[in-house]
Design a protein around this motif. Structure first.
Motif, PDB file in Angstrom:
ATOM      1  N   LYS B  28     -17.360  -3.532  32.040  1.00 37.92           N
ATOM      2  CA  LYS B  28     -17.912  -3.755  33.377  1.00 37.92           C
ATOM      3  C   LYS B  28     -17.522  -2.655  34.353  1.00 37.92           C
ATOM      4  O   LYS B  28     -17.619  -2.824  35.570  1.00 37.92           O
ATOM      5  CB  LYS B  28     -17.452  -5.119  33.905  1.00 37.92           C
ATOM      6  CG  LYS B  28     -18.033  -6.264  33.102  1.00 37.92           C
ATOM      7  CD  LYS B  28     -18.014  -7.545  33.870  1.00 37.92           C
ATOM      8  CE  LYS B  28     -19.089  -7.592  34.916  1.00 37.92           C
ATOM      9  NZ  LYS B  28     -19.158  -8.875  35.617  1.00 37.92           N
ATOM     10  N   SER B  29     -17.133  -1.551  33.839  1.00 39.60           N
ATOM     11  CA  SER B  29     -16.623  -0.468  34.677  1.00 39.60           C
ATOM     12  C   SER B  29     -17.651   0.019  35.701  1.00 39.60           C
ATOM     13  O   SER B  29     -17.329   0.232  36.874  1.00 39.60           O
ATOM     14  CB  SER B  29     -16.175   0.663  33.759  1.00 39.60           C
ATOM     15  OG  SER B  29     -16.269   1.876  34.393  1.00 39.60           O
ATOM     16  N   ALA B  30     -18.888   0.179  35.254  1.00 38.13           N
ATOM     17  CA  ALA B  30     -19.926   0.707  36.158  1.00 38.13           C
ATOM     18  C   ALA B  30     -20.102  -0.209  37.361  1.00 38.13           C
ATOM     19  O   ALA B  30     -20.209   0.241  38.503  1.00 38.13           O
ATOM     20  CB  ALA B  30     -21.240   0.849  35.403  1.00 38.13           C
ATOM     21  N   TYR B  31     -20.097  -1.505  37.086  1.00 33.38           N
ATOM     22  CA  TYR B  31     -20.254  -2.491  38.156  1.00 33.38           C
ATOM     23  C   TYR B  31     -19.137  -2.367  39.185  1.00 33.38           C
ATOM     24  O   TYR B  31     -19.375  -2.296  40.391  1.00 33.38           O
ATOM     25  CB  TYR B  31     -20.269  -3.881  37.520  1.00 33.38           C
ATOM     26  CG  TYR B  31     -20.142  -5.036  38.463  1.00 33.38           C
ATOM     27  CD1 TYR B  31     -21.200  -5.392  39.288  1.00 33.38           C
ATOM     28  CD2 TYR B  31     -18.966  -5.776  38.527  1.00 33.38           C
ATOM     29  CE1 TYR B  31     -21.090  -6.462  40.153  1.00 33.38           C
ATOM     30  CE2 TYR B  31     -18.843  -6.843  39.385  1.00 33.38           C
ATOM     31  CZ  TYR B  31     -19.906  -7.191  40.206  1.00 33.38           C
ATOM     32  OH  TYR B  31     -19.797  -8.246  41.058  1.00 33.38           O
ATOM     33  N   TYR B  32     -17.913  -2.292  38.691  1.00 30.04           N
ATOM     34  CA  TYR B  32     -16.792  -2.219  39.627  1.00 30.04           C
ATOM     35  C   TYR B  32     -16.716  -0.860  40.307  1.00 30.04           C
ATOM     36  O   TYR B  32     -16.258  -0.739  41.432  1.00 30.04           O
ATOM     37  CB  TYR B  32     -15.474  -2.523  38.901  1.00 30.04           C
ATOM     38  CG  TYR B  32     -15.321  -3.991  38.589  1.00 30.04           C
ATOM     39  CD1 TYR B  32     -15.245  -4.924  39.615  1.00 30.04           C
ATOM     40  CD2 TYR B  32     -15.254  -4.451  37.283  1.00 30.04           C
ATOM     41  CE1 TYR B  32     -15.120  -6.267  39.352  1.00 30.04           C
ATOM     42  CE2 TYR B  32     -15.122  -5.800  37.001  1.00 30.04           C
ATOM     43  CZ  TYR B  32     -15.060  -6.706  38.045  1.00 30.04           C
ATOM     44  OH  TYR B  32     -14.928  -8.029  37.774  1.00 30.04           O
ATOM     45  N   LYS B  33     -17.159   0.187  39.616  1.00 31.33           N
ATOM     46  CA  LYS B  33     -17.161   1.518  40.242  1.00 31.33           C
ATOM     47  C   LYS B  33     -18.059   1.515  41.461  1.00 31.33           C
ATOM     48  O   LYS B  33     -17.727   2.051  42.508  1.00 31.33           O
ATOM     49  CB  LYS B  33     -17.642   2.574  39.250  1.00 31.33           C
ATOM     50  CG  LYS B  33     -16.480   3.202  38.506  1.00 31.33           C
ATOM     51  CD  LYS B  33     -16.926   4.302  37.581  1.00 31.33           C
ATOM     52  CE  LYS B  33     -15.707   4.835  36.846  1.00 31.33           C
ATOM     53  NZ  LYS B  33     -15.967   5.159  35.464  1.00 31.33           N
ATOM     54  N   GLU B  34     -19.232   0.903  41.304  1.00 34.41           N
ATOM     55  CA  GLU B  34     -20.153   0.848  42.426  1.00 34.41           C
ATOM     56  C   GLU B  34     -19.548   0.048  43.583  1.00 34.41           C
ATOM     57  O   GLU B  34     -19.626   0.446  44.742  1.00 34.41           O
ATOM     58  CB  GLU B  34     -21.453   0.205  41.960  1.00 34.41           C
ATOM     59  CG  GLU B  34     -22.614   0.523  42.882  1.00 34.41           C
ATOM     60  CD  GLU B  34     -23.842  -0.255  42.513  1.00 34.41           C
ATOM     61  OE1 GLU B  34     -24.183  -0.257  41.309  1.00 34.41           O
ATOM     62  OE2 GLU B  34     -24.444  -0.865  43.401  1.00 34.41           O
ATOM     63  N   LEU B  35     -18.920  -1.068  43.232  1.00 34.76           N
ATOM     64  CA  LEU B  35     -18.285  -1.870  44.287  1.00 34.76           C
ATOM     65  C   LEU B  35     -17.215  -1.076  45.011  1.00 34.76           C
ATOM     66  O   LEU B  35     -17.073  -1.165  46.227  1.00 34.76           O
ATOM     67  CB  LEU B  35     -17.668  -3.138  43.682  1.00 34.76           C
ATOM     68  CG  LEU B  35     -18.624  -4.253  43.327  1.00 34.76           C
ATOM     69  CD1 LEU B  35     -17.859  -5.426  42.764  1.00 34.76           C
ATOM     70  CD2 LEU B  35     -19.406  -4.699  44.554  1.00 34.76           C
ATOM     71  N   SER B  36     -16.473  -0.290  44.284  1.00 37.71           N
ATOM     72  CA  SER B  36     -15.393   0.453  44.927  1.00 37.71           C
ATOM     73  C   SER B  36     -15.965   1.551  45.821  1.00 37.71           C
ATOM     74  O   SER B  36     -15.400   1.870  46.862  1.00 37.71           O
ATOM     75  CB  SER B  36     -14.420   0.999  43.887  1.00 37.71           C
ATOM     76  OG  SER B  36     -14.610   2.365  43.661  1.00 37.71           O
ATOM     77  N   GLU B  37     -17.115   2.109  45.427  1.00 34.71           N
ATOM     78  CA  GLU B  37     -17.740   3.123  46.288  1.00 34.71           C
ATOM     79  C   GLU B  37     -18.252   2.500  47.593  1.00 34.71           C
ATOM     80  O   GLU B  37     -18.031   3.034  48.674  1.00 34.71           O
ATOM     81  CB  GLU B  37     -18.902   3.809  45.564  1.00 34.71           C
ATOM     82  CG  GLU B  37     -18.457   4.732  44.437  1.00 34.71           C
ATOM     83  CD  GLU B  37     -17.563   5.859  44.920  1.00 34.71           C
ATOM     84  OE1 GLU B  37     -18.077   6.816  45.487  1.00 34.71           O
ATOM     85  OE2 GLU B  37     -16.330   5.760  44.739  1.00 34.71           O
ATOM     86  N   THR B  38     -18.943   1.368  47.464  1.00 35.02           N
ATOM     87  CA  THR B  38     -19.450   0.739  48.691  1.00 35.02           C
ATOM     88  C   THR B  38     -18.294   0.264  49.555  1.00 35.02           C
ATOM     89  O   THR B  38     -18.419   0.156  50.763  1.00 35.02           O
ATOM     90  CB  THR B  38     -20.377  -0.446  48.392  1.00 35.02           C
ATOM     91  OG1 THR B  38     -19.753  -1.268  47.412  1.00 35.02           O
ATOM     92  CG2 THR B  38     -21.698   0.029  47.870  1.00 35.02           C
TER      93      THR B  38
END
Lengths: 359, 572
Positions: B28-38
């Protein structure tokens, strides 16, 4: 003095490796904010580790059988201190867990863990105790429940909860009737709703939030959501040391203590987390090898107690940072910032070294 | 044995935790990466200054001025209450008002909190003087639309306002944003796409409190493009003054290429009212005004033209050979059709009239005869050639089409046959016919130009690109006939007893046609449409006065002022 040849260098090296990883993470967690709380945290942690190693070598040199006689005394001292905390303790963040001694603040609940391990080792290795029967088993749980209750009302759910697996594992290793242990476990689970009413509101909320963090995303659920984002966004290889955005931009609360694994997960990724887990597992294997290497039940029980204490903390701590377990106050051994926890772990290691050296 | 079992269970639990880590960090890394960017990145839009609008000589009509806003930095502010009290004294506002603005939640924590918008320059100086005693107060500047000539150019410039929900949903694909100012009328609306420019933006890294940590990237705003108009602000002023507050419109155009030199309308409004922040009272006054100042009467409203339409009638009859220049009709003051009497405006009648006389005297009876000879179908056909019943295509928004009746139209819309009496009304510019002032101007300009039609326009250039190139077309009417009508129009102003004699200016040769259009009320609309010089026209104009009396007096006199003005400015 222990002969150098009998010294378990591997154990010391593993401890040092984990500690160094921890110092790196602590430095990163406190890097951006030089607030008073964080000022010099890394330095203080190294000083504590120095003290920890001093205690480690001191205790390693004491033949562990001598600790037998002092076990009850130590246990009662722990109880007295726990009582003192409730009467004149130092409060931080709504919880009364510390006693101020000079410029140090001690957390007696940490040392109670070792106290219980010592006492149970002493009690269970006594030949006269008949572990096939229920009464001595109940006695052991009584000895465990007294400090458990005292710690629970501080409140410090995390530390209190550690005492339970310690008691179970040591009873099991000492040869207690496994069926009785199972019954007690079931009874404990069945009566746990009673404990629910004893919990503080914030603890209840944490447990509720565990089931669904989104019920309160900016309150109780915030920590767990931000921690998951931090660890998840770390990916396979991490964002690099001092480069974790969740960490450096202050999105992670409690990131120098209970949630320090979030920093490691974000900055070192799955690879870093897996290496750390592997080192911990190596440590546990090493400890239990000491246990299987000795014929002495007392020594074995000491090893089992310490191993259970450490592994339970590791598992619960990491699991809660990725939302697999509810948030309870539980430090990551050798890594989370905090002198008492570190000193307590090193004392435990010292006892193990003493056992190891006298096989 | 039991110890080994313990070890095994601990190992299994470790692997479960490792599995959890693998799930979170790898699967689920991509999902959390996006959350961390926003989590950490905010976009802060930087508005671009709108393009200016300049007159034909480069004089700014619409510009941007700096608005001085008093802002608050929370961190720097030691004693908020006291500072605000001091500030209130300087700005002559109530301290409560400022306190409310200061405690209002700002849209983003990293943006400065504006507590008082657009304070005057004097107030700025005073605030700057006492800045030392008011730490945490700073003054920020922001471009604000400024309509230099206010109501004088309001019908051309239009105004800007905050974008509404409907427009936003429609324009979002074109990069419009919430709270953006968008043109609501006039050129601001019609050329909004060019005027608005490209917004810039800053990519900010923020911490958990939303406080700015660093600027990750920045794109400077691109200011909008300037519009250079064909309008002459001096002539515009004259046109505005000539109207003198009477409802109506004046348009002045170069008939040779369609360049509009002046376009004024009354009632006008001050577009600056829409710019001043928090001025809901002023805006409401304009919106609720019963005289509808936002309505551009020059292009957005259609009226009966009255006698100015006789120009089109005369040409349709001549060109369709129903009459010749020599054809004469006798005016006895009235005309009888099917037992109904149609009156001329002069009771005693005009006597024998040829087409030149008919135009000069605006003789109704002459045109009743012409209308009857020509018939509704030919009149409608020629009306279309002159562009009635459809917008002229001037580059201003919200142009009305007017209404050009025909036999077919009446059948479809009214479900009735066309009556001959209606043809007579049609022939004097009454009845169903509705025209806009700019359509009348376009007709007159075509005649003035000997049959060459050019689309009227106001915008000459966008930055350096010429957009207003004249597109000549010839109307399908013989130049010979046009010359006859032109002669008639010259007689209107210059001939003895011509109906438009009040438009006469010494030293200028002027041709024109008056109109007094009957309405459903007692009052009449006054028209004057003409051009000068009569033989080689350089200027064509239309004057329209809503319920403004007689074309021969009120409108012609207004036209005179404008002809004089154009002469003084060197256009004639």
């Amino acid at each position: 003095m222990i002969r150098l040849g009998r010294f378990d260098y591997t154990l010391v090296l593993i401890i040092l490796a984990i500690f160094i990883i921890g110092i790196g993470a602590l430095y990163s967690a406190t890097y951006q904010n030089s607030t008073q709380l964080f000022d010099g945290a890394t330095g203080r942690q190294i000083v504590w580790m120095g003290l920890g190693f001093a205690a480690f070598f001191l205790i390693a040199n004491v033949p562990y059988h001598r600790l037998l006689s002092g076990a009850w005394l130590f246990y009662f001292i722990c109880l007295i201190f726990l009582g003192l905390v409730l009467v004149m303790g130092h409060t931080r963040g709504g919880a009364t867990r510390w006693i101020q001694i000079g410029s140090f603040s001690l957390q007696p609940s940490e040392f109670t863990k070792i106290g219980l391990i010592l006492l149970l080792s002493s009690y269970l290795s006594n030949n006269r105790v008949e572990l096939r029967r229920i009464r001595p088993i109940m006695g052991v749980f009584l000895l465990m429940l007294i400090p458990f209750a005292l710690i629970l009302i501080e409140p410090d759910l995390g530390t209190a909860v550690v005492l339970i697996p310690i008691a179970f594992a040591m009873l099991y290793a000492a040869g207690a009737n496994a069926r009785y242990l199972l019954y007690i476990f079931i009874a404990g689970v069945a009566t746990s709703p009673i404990f629910w009413s004893l919990l503080k509101d914030y603890q209840k909320q944490r447990l509720m939030v565990f089931i669904n963090p989104n019920i309160d995303p900016l309150g109780a659920g915030y920590t767990i959501i931000q921690s998951k984002i931090a660890i998840g966004s770390g990916g396979l290889l991490g964002k690099g040391w001092l480069s974790g955005t969740q960490n450096q931009l202050n999105f992670l609360p409690e990131r120098h203590t209970d949630f320090i694994f979030s920093v490691i997960g974000e900055e070192w990724g799955f690879l870093g987390g897996a290496i750390l887990l592997f080192l911990y597992l190596l440590l546990i294997w090493r400890i239990l090898r000491i246990a299987t290497g000795t014929q002495d039940l007392y020594g074995q029980l000491l090893c089992v107690g310490v191993a259970t204490m450490i592994s339970f903390q590791i598992i619960v701590n990491i699991a809660m940072t990725i939302g697999l377990m509810p948030v309870v106050g539980m430090p990551l051994p050798l890594i989370s910032y905090g002198g008492s926890s570190l000193l307590n772990t090193m004392i435990g290691m010292g006892i193990l070294m003493s056992v190891s050296a006298r096989r | 044995m039991r110890i080994k079992r313990l070890l095994l269970s601990i190992t299994i639990l470790f692997f479960l935790v490792a599995g959890g880590l693998f799930f979170t960090q790898v699967l689920k890394s991509a999902y959390y990466k996006e959350l961390s960017e926003t989590n950490r990145i905010r976009l802060l839009p930087i508005p671009s200054p709108r393009g200016r609008i300049l007159d034909r000589n480069g004089i700014p009509i619409v510009d941007n001025r700096l608005s001085y806003d008093v802002c608050l930095i929370d961190e720097g502010l030691k004693n908020r209450e006291e500072t605000l009290k001091k500030l209130a004294e300087i700005l002559k506002r109530s301290p409560e008002e400022l306190l409310e603005a200061a405690t209002r939640r700002s849209s983003a924590p990293f943006m400065l909190k504006v507590i008082c918008r657009d304070i005057g320059k004097e107030a700025v100086l005073k605030v700057e003087e006492s800045r030392l005693h008011m730490p945490g107060i700073i003054i920020q500047t922001r471009p604000l639309r400024h309509y230099v000539y206010g109501d004088i150019t309001s019908q051309v410039s239009g105004y800007v306002g905050e974008i509404d929900k409907l427009s936003l949903s429609r324009l979002k694909p074109y990069g419009y944003r919430i709270q953006e100012r968008i043109g609501r009328a006039g050129l601001e609306k019609g050329y909004d796409n060019y005027l608005r420019g490209d917004w810039g933006g800053m990519q900010l890294e923020v911490d958990h409190m939303g406080r700015q940590k660093q600027v990750l990237g920045e794109r400077l705003p691109q200011s909008g493009r300037d519009l250079k108009l064909t309008l002459d602000i001096e002539l515009q002023k004259i046109a505005h003054e000539a109207l003198d507050g009477r409802p109506g419109a004046v348009i002045v155009m170069d008939p040779r290429d369609g360049q509009i030199l002046a376009l004024a309308g009354e009632p006008a409004f001050d577009p600056n009212v829409f710019v001043v922040p928090d001025n809901t009272k002023g805006v409401r006054e304009i919106l609720k005004d019963k005289s509808s100042p936002l309505l551009n009467r020059a292009i957005g409203c259609a009226y009966p033209p009255g006698s100015v339409f006789k120009i089109a009638i005369a040409l349709s009859a001549l060109d369709s050979k129903k009459i010749s220049a020599e054809t004469s009709f006798e005016c006895s003051g009235s005309y009888l059709l099917g037992g109904r009497r149609f009156h001329c405006w002069r009771e005693g009648g005009h006597g024998a009239q040829r087409v030149v006389d008919g135009i000069k005297n605006s003789c109704n009876v002459f045109f009743y005869n012409v209308g009857k000879e020509t018939g509704v179908d030919i009149i409608s056909e020629y009306g279309q050639r002159f562009g009635f019943g459809k917008p002229t295509g001037v580059d201003l928004p919200d142009e009305a089409a007017g209404l050009l009746p025909s036999r077919f139209w009446k059948r479809i819309v009214k479900h009735q046959a066309w009556y001959q009496g209606e043809t007579l009304n049609f022939a004097i510019g009454q009845g169903f016919l509705l025209v806009t002032p700019i359509q009348v101007l376009s007709m007159v300009a075509t005649v003035a130009n000997g049959g060459e039609v050019s689309r009227p326009f106001v915008v000459d250039r966008i930055d350096d690109i010429t957009v207003g190139s004249p597109n000549h077309k010839r109307i399908e009417i013989s130049k010979r006939h046009i010359d006859v009508v032109k002669e008639g129009m010259r007689q209107v102003v210059e001939g003895d007893g011509g109906t438009g004699k009040y438009a006469r200016v010494k030293g200028l040769s002027i041709a024109g046609k008056t109109g007094t259009a009957q309405t459903h009320t007692q009052k009449t609309h006054a028209w004057f449409a003409g051009f000068s010089p009569a033989d080689k026209p350089k200027i064509a104009l239309v004057v329209f006065l809503e319920y403004g009396g007689k074309g021969g007096s009120h409108a012609a006199k207004t036209a005179k002022i404008i002809f004089e003005g154009a002469h003084n400015l060197g256009y004639l």
